[in-house]
Design an enzyme around this catalytic site. Structure first.
Site, short mmCIF file in Angstrom:
data_model
loop_
_atom_site.label_atom_id
_atom_site.label_comp_id
_atom_site.label_asym_id
_atom_site.label_seq_id
_atom_site.Cartn_x
_atom_site.Cartn_y
_atom_site.Cartn_z
N HIS A 112 -55.17 7.89 6.66
CA HIS A 112 -55.22 9.17 7.41
C HIS A 112 -55.41 10.33 6.44
O HIS A 112 -54.44 10.87 5.91
CB HIS A 112 -53.94 9.36 8.23
CG HIS A 112 -53.98 10.53 9.15
ND1 HIS A 112 -53.34 10.55 10.37
CD2 HIS A 112 -54.57 11.74 9.04
CE1 HIS A 112 -53.54 11.72 10.96
NE2 HIS A 112 -54.28 12.46 10.17
N HIS A 163 -58.06 14.01 5.70
CA HIS A 163 -59.10 14.92 6.20
C HIS A 163 -59.92 15.42 5.02
O HIS A 163 -59.39 16.09 4.14
CB HIS A 163 -58.46 16.13 6.91
CG HIS A 163 -57.65 15.75 8.11
ND1 HIS A 163 -58.16 15.73 9.38
CD2 HIS A 163 -56.35 15.37 8.23
CE1 HIS A 163 -57.22 15.35 10.24
NE2 HIS A 163 -56.11 15.12 9.56
N ASN A 170 -62.44 15.09 12.52
CA ASN A 170 -62.40 16.49 13.01
C ASN A 170 -63.06 17.45 12.02
O ASN A 170 -62.49 18.45 11.62
CB ASN A 170 -60.97 16.93 13.32
CG ASN A 170 -60.07 16.95 12.10
OD1 ASN A 170 -60.30 16.22 11.14
ND2 ASN A 170 -59.05 17.79 12.13
N ASP A 180 -57.88 12.93 16.23
CA ASP A 180 -56.81 13.57 15.46
C ASP A 180 -57.09 15.04 15.17
O ASP A 180 -58.22 15.45 14.94
CB ASP A 180 -56.56 12.84 14.13
CG ASP A 180 -55.40 13.44 13.38
OD1 ASP A 180 -54.28 13.42 13.92
OD2 ASP A 180 -55.60 13.97 12.27
N HIS A 196 -52.96 10.75 17.77
CA HIS A 196 -52.17 11.94 17.41
C HIS A 196 -51.44 12.32 18.71
O HIS A 196 -52.06 12.81 19.65
CB HIS A 196 -53.14 13.04 16.94
CG HIS A 196 -52.56 14.43 16.88
ND1 HIS A 196 -52.48 15.16 15.71
CD2 HIS A 196 -52.06 15.24 17.84
CE1 HIS A 196 -51.95 16.34 15.96
NE2 HIS A 196 -51.69 16.43 17.25
N HIS A 249 -48.71 9.53 12.18
CA HIS A 249 -47.69 10.53 11.82
C HIS A 249 -46.55 10.65 12.84
O HIS A 249 -46.24 11.75 13.31
CB HIS A 249 -48.30 11.89 11.46
CG HIS A 249 -49.27 12.51 12.43
ND1 HIS A 249 -49.03 12.61 13.77
CD2 HIS A 249 -50.48 13.09 12.22
CE1 HIS A 249 -50.05 13.22 14.34
NE2 HIS A 249 -50.95 13.51 13.42
N ASN A 260 -48.62 19.81 11.36
CA ASN A 260 -48.47 19.33 12.74
C ASN A 260 -48.65 17.81 12.74
O ASN A 260 -49.72 17.34 12.38
CB ASN A 260 -49.53 20.00 13.63
CG ASN A 260 -49.35 19.64 15.08
OD1 ASN A 260 -48.32 19.10 15.49
ND2 ASN A 260 -50.36 19.91 15.89
N ASP A 291 -51.79 12.20 5.33
CA ASP A 291 -52.34 13.22 6.24
C ASP A 291 -52.85 14.42 5.42
O ASP A 291 -52.62 15.58 5.78
CB ASP A 291 -51.33 13.66 7.31
CG ASP A 291 -52.00 14.38 8.49
OD1 ASP A 291 -53.23 14.58 8.46
OD2 ASP A 291 -51.29 14.74 9.44
N GLY A 314 -51.14 22.01 8.14
CA GLY A 314 -51.62 20.97 7.23
C GLY A 314 -51.30 21.21 5.77
O GLY A 314 -51.27 22.35 5.31
#
Ligand SMILES: [Zn+2]
Ligand SMILES: [Zn+2]
Length: 457
Positions: free
Chosen positions: A69, A71, A103, A161, A188, A264, A310, A337, A356
């Site tokens: 996970h 980004h 995303n 997510d 999520h 998460h 989050n 994350d 984040g």
């Protein structure tokens, strides 16, 4: 024949139940042999002298760590992170594979976008970059994305997510497709109405700090819903006639694998729901982010926007329940994350800052310092949560040092003492609340497909 011998380390491979001093031989990018007792690896014999060696004395030799996970912000927000800068951060943190959330801007919701991310990962040439496709077109939660086409292009899982799949009807259909494709939906879990405009955990600290709260129930009602939907989805075997057409060639998927993966998990109530569901035989797996294990909402007293994420940091009781769940296997995997933001974006009033924090370069030292060294988690369990367990969830060949598997290997120095310095991160982003923390443990080397991609000097 390209060879590399890793000598004298403590080999921990939970998938094979190995935890012993041994040498590992790599040939042609794959694990060729594991030999114990310092006597060398049998198959290399006389060739050992000629073979390149890596001295792993005092180090842990583990299957390459997998962060399922993260980004990376490409395409769309390359000032925050690119696939290349994210991959550099990954190998420096000891990760040989990362699964990237869709995303981005635009969202990764089609075959071409999945292929683009995979190609950028190849171009970076560092860790394996595994795209996750969006569940819904544009992540809008209205129409299902072409999951089958994305699976063929290399998507390892599906997720919206950043946001939940708000519609139960859409989630139900997505889970059915996921079962058919043999690839999980990564959920999520957040009820947006309950979360409202909250910016931190709803509790005594949110009241004291005067900040809007996100109740634990906002997560738990969606965990419960998704478990109910997963329980009602026909088993993968019922879709068997199509799996052979649709699943990717390299994937090794156990037909019993879960179709719902809760990411998460952050509350005691979520842990209870997952534990009960697993006991009933519901095909569900779960992960927890490292920050939810080691920090609580009390840390927000300084209004540091780098502690805003989050789901939010929860209570001490929640963190304790999450640690216990990771230790007993209720929670399968550990993730960062990793969510990069620029300093300008984060340098605003707490309530306005984006959610984040980054984590690829701090997950391993925090794990050692806060969980393993204090005796809260044993090394084999910690390594399983970062190797064979995410590999099982995502249907990857990686995650074990079994002979014949890809030589993705992480060397860990468990005793290295150092201070986290955000200025030295390979990540483009600096939104890290751990700057200045004294820690123990770090990645000594990351090997991907038999090639050394990172070495600490
Ligand atoms: Zn999320
Ligand atoms: Zn995320």
């Amino acid at each position: 024949m390209a060879e590399l011998l890793i000598k004298g380390g403590r080999v921990i491979d939970p998938a094979q139940g190995i935890d012993k001093k041994a040498d590992v031989l790599i040939e042609d990018g794959r694990v060729a042999a594991i030999g114990s007792g310092g006597t060398g690896v049998p198959p290399v014999g006389h060739r050992q002298d000629a073979c390149a060696t890596l001295d792993a004395t005092g180090l842990i030799v583990a299957p390459g760590l997998i962060d399922m996970h993260v980004h990376f912000r490409e395409p769309g927000n390359e000032a925050e992170e690119t696939i290349a800068s994210g991959a550099a951060a990954a190998v420096a943190g000891g990760f040989t594979a990362v699964a990237v959330m869709p995303n981005t801007d635009p969202a990764v919701d089609n075959e071409a976008a999945v292929a683009f991310q995979a190609a950028q990962g190849e171009r970076a040439g560092l860790c394996r970059v595994l795209p996750i496709g969006a569940v819904s077109l544009g992540r809008k939660g209205e129409r299902l994305a072409e999951m089958g086409q994305m699976a063929r292009a290399g998507a390892v899982a599906f997720s919206d997510d950043g946001d939940p799949v708000r519609s139960s009807r859409l989630m139900r259909t997505a889970l059915a497709y996921a079962a058919m494709l043999g690839k999980p939906i990564i959920a999520h879990c957040e009820d947006k109405d309950l979360a409202g405009k909250g910016v931190m955990h709803a509790g005594t600290w949110s009241v004291r700090l005067g900040l809007g709260g996100i109740p634990a129930a906002a997560e738990e009602v969606m965990v419960a819903r998704d478990i109910i939907l997963a329980e009602a989805t026909p088993p993968i075997s019922d879709f068997g006639f199509r799996i052979s057409d649709l699943r990717s060639q390299s994937a090794i998927r156990n037909p019993q694998s879960a179709i719902l993966h809760i990411t998460h998990a952050s509350t005691k109530g979520s842990v209870r729901l997952i534990r009960e569901a697993k006991a009933r035989g519901v095909p569900v797996t779960a992960d927890v982010a490292i920050h939810h294990l080691i920090l609580t909402d009390e840390a927000l007293a300084g209004y540091d926007a780098n502690l805003k994420m989050n789901p939010p940091l929860r209570s001490a009781e929640d963190a304790a329940a999450l640690r216990a769940a990771l230790a007993d296997g209720t929670i399968d995997c550990l993730v960062s994350d990793h969510a990069p933001h620029t300093a300008e974006e984060k340098d605003v009033e707490f309530a306005l800052a984006p959610f984040g924090i980054i984590g690829l370069e701090t997950t391993l030292p925090l794990l050692v310092t806060k969980l393993i060294d204090p005796g809260l988690l044993a090394w084999p369990r910690a390594i399983a949560a970062l190797t064979c367990n995410p590999a099982r969830v995502l249907g990857l060949e990686a995650g074990t040092l079994a002979v014949g598997r890809p030589a993705d290997i992480t060397l860990i120095d468990p005793a290295a003492e150092w201070t986290i310095d955000a200025a030295k991160f390979r990540s483009k982003a600096r939104n890290c609340p751990f700057h200045g923390w004294p820690v123990r443990g770090r990645a000594a080397a990351a090997i991907v497909g038999g090639e050394i991609k990172f070495r600490h000097r």
